[in-house]
Write a protein that holds these residues in place. Structure first.
Motif, short mmCIF file in Angstrom:
data_model
loop_
_atom_site.label_atom_id
_atom_site.label_comp_id
_atom_site.label_asym_id
_atom_site.label_seq_id
_atom_site.Cartn_x
_atom_site.Cartn_y
_atom_site.Cartn_z
N ALA A 13 0.83 -1.21 0.00
CA ALA A 13 0.00 0.00 0.00
C ALA A 13 0.86 1.26 0.00
O ALA A 13 0.61 2.20 -0.75
N GLY A 14 1.89 1.28 0.85
CA GLY A 14 2.77 2.45 0.90
C GLY A 14 3.51 2.67 -0.41
O GLY A 14 3.63 3.80 -0.89
N MET A 15 4.02 1.60 -0.99
CA MET A 15 4.74 1.72 -2.26
C MET A 15 3.82 2.13 -3.40
O MET A 15 4.19 2.91 -4.27
N ALA A 16 2.58 1.61 -3.39
CA ALA A 16 1.61 2.00 -4.42
C ALA A 16 1.27 3.48 -4.29
O ALA A 16 1.17 4.20 -5.29
N ALA A 17 1.10 3.94 -3.06
CA ALA A 17 0.80 5.36 -2.84
C ALA A 17 1.97 6.23 -3.31
O ALA A 17 1.77 7.24 -3.99
N ALA A 18 3.18 5.83 -2.96
CA ALA A 18 4.35 6.60 -3.39
C ALA A 18 4.48 6.61 -4.91
O ALA A 18 4.76 7.66 -5.51
#
Length: 160
Positions: A13-18
């Motif tokens: 989720a964090g990597m997708a958001a970034a």
């Protein structure tokens, strides 16, 4: 220049958001407490073997999310058939739930209140859920909620 957006956690989720924010032109800083990215979906090397740290299951019905993962992972993405079951009272039940299997394994007497409660929940929808318990009751009825077969143990061995 804009101030960066800080994202806590380098899991999916964090990597997708970034990834998406940088595509939109925002400066991003991802903060991760571990040495590598992946969160619970990462793999680690141990004595020549690759071990999964946590679940690597990904499922979505949202086309935009699926398109993002296909774009990022490309040919490295591996698709496998999945088997999901619910373990309840020392028996496995298929997921998605098969009504006849439940009736056969649980019995009519215990199943009837669950079915009636489910029908009631479908006929008289609850207002927007405030928490997971409200969502389960609204989706499946209060009787199934009271059995708490949906509970998952989120304990882990992580210690700081």
């Amino acid at each position: 220049m804009r101030d960066p957006i800080y994202i806590l956690g380098a899991g999916p989720a964090g990597m997708a958001a970034a990834y998406r924010l940088t595509q939109l032109g925002f400066p991003v800083v991802v903060v991760e407490r571990e040495e590598g990215v992946g969160g619970l979906a990462k793999s680690i090397r141990y004595q020549g073997f690759i071990l999964d740290y946590g679940p690597h299951r990904f499922f979505t019905k949202i086309p935009a999310v699926l398109e993002l993962w296909n774009q990022v992972l490309g040919s490295e993405q591996v698709t496998v058939r999945r088997l999901t079951r619910i373990y309840y009272r020392k028996q496995y039940f298929q997921y998605p739930i098969q009504a006849w299997e439940v009736l056969r394994k649980v019995g009519w007497w215990e199943s009837l209140p669950i079915v009636l409660s489910y029908l009631w929940a479908q006929l008289i929808p609850r207002p927007a859920p405030r928490n997971f318990a409200d969502w389960v009751k609204g989706k499946f009825g209060t009787q199934l909620y009271s059995h708490r077969i949906w509970q998952v143990n989120f304990d882990n061995d992580y210690q700081e």
